[in-house]
Design a protein around this motif. Sequence first.
Motif, PDB file in Angstrom:
ATOM      1  N   TYR A   1     -22.469 -32.719   6.577  1.00  0.00           N
ATOM      2  CA  TYR A   1     -21.816 -33.731   7.407  1.00  0.00           C
ATOM      3  C   TYR A   1     -20.302 -33.840   7.215  1.00  0.00           C
ATOM      4  CZ  TYR A   1     -26.071 -35.819   9.393  1.00  0.00           C
ATOM      5  OH  TYR A   1     -27.228 -36.051  10.104  1.00  0.00           O
ATOM      6  N   PRO A   2     -19.757 -33.631   5.995  1.00  0.00           N
ATOM      7  CA  PRO A   2     -18.300 -33.760   5.864  1.00  0.00           C
ATOM      8  C   PRO A   2     -17.519 -32.890   6.835  1.00  0.00           C
ATOM      9  CG  PRO A   2     -19.312 -33.708   3.701  1.00  0.00           C
ATOM     10  CD  PRO A   2     -20.405 -33.406   4.685  1.00  0.00           C
ATOM     11  N   ARG A   3     -18.075 -31.747   7.210  1.00  0.00           N
ATOM     12  CA  ARG A   3     -17.376 -30.861   8.150  1.00  0.00           C
ATOM     13  C   ARG A   3     -17.389 -31.410   9.579  1.00  0.00           C
ATOM     14  NH1 ARG A   3     -20.201 -27.087   4.905  1.00  0.00           N
ATOM     15  NH2 ARG A   3     -21.866 -26.903   6.446  1.00  0.00           N
TER      16      ARG A   3
ATOM     17  N   LYS B   1     -16.679 -34.506  10.478  1.00  0.00           N
ATOM     18  CA  LYS B   1     -15.583 -35.473  10.655  1.00  0.00           C
ATOM     19  C   LYS B   1     -15.939 -36.486  11.745  1.00  0.00           C
ATOM     20  CE  LYS B   1     -12.055 -32.243   9.012  1.00  0.00           C
ATOM     21  NZ  LYS B   1     -12.023 -32.858   7.674  1.00  0.00           N
TER      22      LYS B   1
ATOM     23  N   THR C   1     -15.794 -39.678  12.072  1.00  0.00           N
ATOM     24  CA  THR C   1     -14.909 -40.781  12.446  1.00  0.00           C
ATOM     25  C   THR C   1     -13.659 -40.309  13.182  1.00  0.00           C
ATOM     26  OG1 THR C   1     -13.714 -40.719  10.339  1.00  0.00           O
ATOM     27  CG2 THR C   1     -15.687 -42.106  10.445  1.00  0.00           C
ATOM     28  N   GLU C   2     -13.436 -39.003  13.230  1.00  0.00           N
ATOM     29  CA  GLU C   2     -12.217 -38.480  13.835  1.00  0.00           C
ATOM     30  C   GLU C   2     -12.454 -37.792  15.175  1.00  0.00           C
ATOM     31  OE1 GLU C   2     -10.330 -35.966  10.951  1.00  0.00           O
ATOM     32  OE2 GLU C   2     -10.749 -37.354   9.313  1.00  0.00           O
ATOM     33  N   SER C   3     -13.694 -37.772  15.652  1.00  0.00           N
ATOM     34  CA  SER C   3     -14.011 -37.080  16.896  1.00  0.00           C
ATOM     35  C   SER C   3     -13.593 -37.923  18.100  1.00  0.00           C
ATOM     36  CB  SER C   3     -15.508 -36.780  16.969  1.00  0.00           C
ATOM     37  OG  SER C   3     -16.244 -37.987  17.024  1.00  0.00           O
TER      38      SER C   3
ATOM     39  N   PRO D   1     -16.056 -41.311  18.151  1.00  0.00           N
ATOM     40  CA  PRO D   1     -16.295 -41.477  16.704  1.00  0.00           C
ATOM     41  C   PRO D   1     -17.574 -42.259  16.417  1.00  0.00           C
ATOM     42  CG  PRO D   1     -14.558 -42.948  17.453  1.00  0.00           C
ATOM     43  CD  PRO D   1     -14.855 -42.027  18.598  1.00  0.00           C
TER      44      PRO D   1
ATOM     45  N   ALA E   1     -18.833 -37.135   2.465  1.00  0.00           N
ATOM     46  CA  ALA E   1     -17.642 -37.758   3.039  1.00  0.00           C
ATOM     47  C   ALA E   1     -17.610 -39.225   2.612  1.00  0.00           C
ATOM     48  CB  ALA E   1     -17.674 -37.639   4.557  1.00  0.00           C
TER      49      ALA E   1
ATOM     50  N   ALA F   1     -10.356 -43.856  13.048  1.00  0.00           N
ATOM     51  CA  ALA F   1     -10.473 -43.312  11.693  1.00  0.00           C
ATOM     52  C   ALA F   1      -9.590 -44.067  10.708  1.00  0.00           C
ATOM     53  CB  ALA F   1     -10.126 -41.824  11.693  1.00  0.00           C
TER      54      ALA F   1
END
Length: 505
Positions: A174-176, A178, A180-182, A185, A261, A306
């Motif tokens: 999941y960290p990849r 991202k 909250t940054e899509s 989000p 994350a 984010a």
Amino acid sequence: MAALLVIFVHGWSVTSTDTYGELPARLAAESTKGGGPKLDVQHLYLGKYISFRDEVRLPDLSRAFEAALQPVLAQAGAQRRFVCITHSTGGPVVRDWFDRHYVQTKLTGQCPMSHLIMLAPANFGSALAQLGKSRLGAIKAWFDGVEPGQGVLDWLELGSPEACELNLRWINDYPRLKLTESANPIFQFVLSGETIDRKLYDFINPYTGEIGSDGVVRLAAANLNASHIILQQPAIIAGESLPSARKRLRSLEYVRGRRSASTAFKIVAGASHSGGDKGIMRSVRNDGAPHATVDAILRCLRVADAGSYAALTQAFSSENATLQAIDNRLEIEKVPVLPDRRYFHDPHAMVTFRLLDSEGMSAPEVKLLLTAGPNHDPNQLPEGFLADRQFNKRSGNLTFFLNHAALTGCPAIPGPKPGQTARLEWIARPPYGLKIQSRDGEHFVEHWESELHSSVKDLLPMISANETTIIDIRLTRVVREGTFRLTRQLVSQSFKNTEPGGVIG
């Protein structure tokens, strides 16, 4: 902020929407106040799912959630996103739904959920699940007119293969993403308490009074901030002598460590798992009075990007540290006639060990020991370090619940009056390591003893307070000579008493 579509999802073995109490109405009422997020009460849904039938499993619930959700989204209109507020098992249900329908299908950008606010979620399971599957749990369910809900309890049992699979994906994959940054989000929050409602304490089930939990779910099991560590024995070398192989395999090697994350995690002061007085959800009243759960939820709903998510994550972390400060750890329970009872609310950590061999098989016959001090001796571990230990029979995984303050050392805790000391200082005994002990005797297929104290000096930095660490220990599966032989002698021969020989590379 546009009007929010809000969906509530309850926990395990719930049979009525009364479980939500006055929280939905309170949040709707908050929408009329200036500066608060606008909640459209016409678009507030209370989930009703079946967890008290033995044949129902968590993947069935996530599949059914998707089917129930689609008509609601169609009615709400195109591009409408929703906020999901869950309690207890509802957290894993919605996480599993998100993982199956949007992560594994690579459709995270199309996920209609914007905020997942989990109240006391059993993300890494609950110690009570193992007891809930017992005869006592079955008897209670019989009196309540329902089944124990074995299928869901299988997932919830500490160290279950299903929970480990979802959480390892969360940590490693999941960290990849991202999230909250899509462009669309997805913000995830965990709000959980560490208060025990003594009125609900069950003397048959001591887990209901467990320090470091809310009486059902441990803080470390709720928190999505988690780590995954891989330790490994060296491989067998072809032609190597037996003594040389045993010596070389004695040291476990550190292979990899990863963290999830950063996720917003808030310890809600004074909150227990359930109950009308202290329950993180049921204690909410629609009276406008300040309430820690309502305040935390509204702060989560105000997150829109984010940057604001990172700021709230940091704010929650700072508030947690204050709540668990030395001066706040002593609880005194007034007991009529008897002396007062004292409880020390130390931060705890949970560690799940997965003992696997080089063939991917479980290795339940080995014994795992934690060690301390320069001589790596289990007898040197500090007093009170181990709060609990559970073995998952289906997976073979071991889950330890550790008093983190005992392992790291803890200053003296002051008493209720100035100058008093409620508990003396605790002294740490590093370095901490572990030993794998093999079963006695010689065997044709076996796992050998090994220790962690060479390539990694100390186990403690891998374990964080209020978090879960999954540690994979990959043991070399040793096959000995004599397991299979061919002979050219045609006369009858017994090989009943064959002894194991050297190692097969």
